[in-house]
Design an enzyme around this catalytic site. Structure first.
Site, short mmCIF file in Angstrom:
data_model
loop_
_atom_site.label_atom_id
_atom_site.label_comp_id
_atom_site.label_asym_id
_atom_site.label_seq_id
_atom_site.Cartn_x
_atom_site.Cartn_y
_atom_site.Cartn_z
N TYR A 156 57.32 55.03 37.78
CA TYR A 156 57.77 55.18 39.16
C TYR A 156 58.27 53.85 39.72
CZ TYR A 156 57.61 56.51 44.11
OH TYR A 156 57.94 56.76 45.41
N SER A 159 61.55 52.70 38.06
CA SER A 159 62.72 53.50 38.46
C SER A 159 63.14 53.16 39.89
CB SER A 159 62.43 55.00 38.33
OG SER A 159 61.40 55.41 39.23
N ILE A 189 52.92 57.03 52.66
CA ILE A 189 53.42 58.00 53.62
C ILE A 189 52.77 59.35 53.34
CG2 ILE A 189 55.50 59.07 54.60
CD1 ILE A 189 55.47 56.01 54.86
#
Length: 247
Positions: A156, A159, A189
């Protein structure tokens, strides 16, 4: 209305930040191509309701961003509409968390396919339209993990770091055509994706937030609204952190 008369293409509209931003942009006057992974009755209802409330065009487009042929088909739907696209928001993303030595290359490739390669393919299609118009705003959703790292999120974070590099380069290449390219880097979030992050990794991040709470999808959308609007007409090549001051 900050986006009156403009058209935005937004990926990842099914849930989370993408869904909130779809609504926020329409309420601020933008017609929207609302891209989502799959057809969903609740989502289709939200799209119809939003169009009725605003009197604007909100067009759902369905494709799987891990499949480049589906991405191409989705973009051909956009081109077939023959309307200017003023704003591109690359929001869709996935995470497949694991410690590095437990991360398979297939898993890493899938994360990059959705989080980076599909975004670049979409950006190629849409910025060709923007070049003809000599104007446009592209906003990529990266992450604070791209800059700070986070244990268990190699695929993650890498990327999302690639998106930052692309943002900087595209800002240089496209600035002469009147196209601005920026990125936002959200922290913790409250979204379905964040809920899927391993609890120990999420706690480590949350403990570092001076504001003592996770962010809301709308708080990310508000920053992207600013970057999409003429209020940010001299801002390009930037990465804005939306992280509650995380340390």
């Amino acid at each position: 209305m900050l986006l009156r008369g403009k058209t935005a293409l937004i990926t990842g509209c099914l849930t989370g930040i993408g869904h909130e931003t779809m609504e926020l942009f329409a309420l601020n006057g933008a017609n929207v191509f609302a891209c989502a992974l799959r057809q969903d009755e609740a989502f289709a209802g939200d799209v119809r309701k939003l169009a009725e409330e605003t009197g604007l065009t909100v067009t759902p487009i369905y494709f799987d961003q891990s499949d480049k042929e589906q991405v191409k088909a989705g973009m051909k739907q956009v081109l077939a509409a023959k309307v200017p696209v003023d704003i591109l928001l690359n929001i869709a993303g996935i995470t497949q968390d694991a410690l590095f030595h437990m991360t398979s290359m297939d898993s890493m490739r899938k994360v990059f396919e959705v989080n980076f390669f599909s975004q670049m393919l979409i950006t190629q299609y849409i910025t060709k339209l923007m070049v003809r118009q000599k104007s446009g705003s592209v906003i990529n959703v990266s992450s604070i993990t791209a800059m700070d790292g986070n244990s268990g999120q190699l695929s993650y974070s890498a990327s999302k770091a690639a998106l930052i590099g692309a943002t900087k380069t595209l800002a240089m290449e496209l600035g002469g055509h009147g196209i601005r390219v920026n990125a936002v880097a959200p922290g913790v979030i409250s979204t379905p994706m964040t809920a899927a992050v391993p609890s120990d990794a999420l706690k480590k991040l949350s403990d570092r937030i001076p504001m003592k709470r996770p962010g809301l999808p709308k708080e990310v959308g508000d920053v992207m609204l600013f970057l999409a609007s003429d209020l940010s007409s001299y801002i390009t090549g930037q990465v804005l952190r939306i992280d509650g001051g995380i340390e």
